[in-house]
Design an enzyme around this catalytic site. Sequence first.
Site, PDB file in Angstrom:
ATOM      1  N   TYR A  51     -69.835   2.530  -0.337  1.00  0.00           N
ATOM      2  CA  TYR A  51     -69.728   2.700  -1.793  1.00  0.00           C
ATOM      3  C   TYR A  51     -71.088   2.865  -2.466  1.00  0.00           C
ATOM      4  O   TYR A  51     -71.202   2.633  -3.677  1.00  0.00           O
ATOM      5  CB  TYR A  51     -68.951   1.534  -2.402  1.00  0.00           C
ATOM      6  CG  TYR A  51     -67.451   1.642  -2.197  1.00  0.00           C
ATOM      7  CD1 TYR A  51     -66.725   2.712  -2.735  1.00  0.00           C
ATOM      8  CD2 TYR A  51     -66.746   0.692  -1.474  1.00  0.00           C
ATOM      9  CE1 TYR A  51     -65.352   2.826  -2.552  1.00  0.00           C
ATOM     10  CE2 TYR A  51     -65.365   0.792  -1.284  1.00  0.00           C
ATOM     11  CZ  TYR A  51     -64.683   1.860  -1.838  1.00  0.00           C
ATOM     12  OH  TYR A  51     -63.327   1.972  -1.665  1.00  0.00           O
ATOM     13  N   ASN A  86     -55.849  -0.926  -5.799  1.00  0.00           N
ATOM     14  CA  ASN A  86     -54.992   0.258  -5.912  1.00  0.00           C
ATOM     15  C   ASN A  86     -54.610   0.858  -4.552  1.00  0.00           C
ATOM     16  O   ASN A  86     -54.309   2.036  -4.447  1.00  0.00           O
ATOM     17  CB  ASN A  86     -55.632   1.295  -6.851  1.00  0.00           C
ATOM     18  CG  ASN A  86     -56.986   1.754  -6.368  1.00  0.00           C
ATOM     19  OD1 ASN A  86     -57.449   1.357  -5.294  1.00  0.00           O
ATOM     20  ND2 ASN A  86     -57.631   2.608  -7.138  1.00  0.00           N
TER      21      ASN A  86
HETATM   22  P1  IDP Z   1     -60.786   6.806  -6.695  1.00  0.00           P
HETATM   23  O1  IDP Z   1     -60.546   5.705  -5.660  1.00  0.00           O
HETATM   24  O2  IDP Z   1     -59.508   7.222  -7.368  1.00  0.00           O
HETATM   25  O3  IDP Z   1     -61.564   7.958  -6.139  1.00  0.00           O
HETATM   26  P2  IDP Z   1     -63.260   5.949  -7.987  1.00  0.00           P
HETATM   27  O4  IDP Z   1     -63.639   6.253  -9.399  1.00  0.00           O
HETATM   28  O5  IDP Z   1     -63.977   6.677  -6.898  1.00  0.00           O
HETATM   29  O6  IDP Z   1     -61.672   6.135  -7.866  1.00  0.00           O
HETATM   30  O7  IDP Z   1     -63.463   4.377  -7.791  1.00  0.00           O
HETATM   31  C1  IDP Z   1     -63.503   3.808  -6.507  1.00  0.00           C
HETATM   32  C2  IDP Z   1     -62.675   2.550  -6.522  1.00  0.00           C
HETATM   33  O8  IDP Z   1     -63.286   1.593  -7.387  1.00  0.00           O
HETATM   34  C3  IDP Z   1     -61.249   2.693  -7.080  1.00  0.00           C
HETATM   35  O9  IDP Z   1     -60.317   3.193  -6.152  1.00  0.00           O
HETATM   36  C4  IDP Z   1     -60.937   1.268  -7.486  1.00  0.00           C
HETATM   37  O10 IDP Z   1     -60.604   0.446  -6.360  1.00  0.00           O
HETATM   38  C5  IDP Z   1     -62.286   0.823  -8.051  1.00  0.00           C
HETATM   39  N1  IDP Z   1     -62.383   1.074  -9.498  1.00  0.00           N
HETATM   40  C6  IDP Z   1     -62.519   2.281 -10.120  1.00  0.00           C
HETATM   41  N2  IDP Z   1     -62.583   2.149 -11.460  1.00  0.00           N
HETATM   42  C7  IDP Z   1     -62.493   0.821 -11.685  1.00  0.00           C
HETATM   43  C8  IDP Z   1     -62.498   0.029 -12.900  1.00  0.00           C
HETATM   44  O11 IDP Z   1     -62.610   0.547 -14.030  1.00  0.00           O
HETATM   45  N3  IDP Z   1     -62.374  -1.315 -12.735  1.00  0.00           N
HETATM   46  C9  IDP Z   1     -62.249  -1.910 -11.500  1.00  0.00           C
HETATM   47  N4  IDP Z   1     -62.256  -1.206 -10.351  1.00  0.00           N
HETATM   48  C10 IDP Z   1     -62.363   0.138 -10.450  1.00  0.00           C
END
Ligand code: IDP
Length: 140
Positions: free
Chosen positions: A51, A114
Amino acid sequence: MAVERTLSIIKPDATARNLTGKIIAKLEEGGLRVVAQKRVRWDEADAAAFYAVHKQRPFYQDLVAFMTSGPIVLQVLEGENAVARNREIMGATNPENAAPGTIRKEFAENIERNSVHGSDSAENASLEIGLVFQESEIVG
Ligand code: IDP
Ligand code: MG
């Protein structure tokens, strides 16, 4: 369309609820093939390396803590347009915005917990696959 590969991760919230099989079924029903798979537990260095692109985001520390909190399943998925196809099957990052029938709509607990990761571009897919799999572990 070209046959592509993408990196998928079944996250700790999903392994904790024994959803591995249900998630794999959705990926396969969506036309993707699992060509590599292993269940691992990441330490902080593993999660930080994966990450690194999110290091400046406000949720980074929580994300690393979450991704090291339990077992995960790393997968290489193969199929036509696999990067975009997997993102469709996964649904939006926030399950509240995810389309009906997607993995995140059906299984995600919230925007962080998620259930799945999927590479967001062919270039990142190649980098992510190279980070977690040896070429010999991928059997198409
Ligand atoms: P993605 O997994 O749909 O590509 P990304 O923006 O790449 O989304 O974010 C990576 C991961 O970080 C997400 O899948 C989720 O687990 C976490 N994440 C993203 N946005 C948030 C937030 O606003 N709050 C808490 N965790 C987040
Ligand atoms: Mg992402």
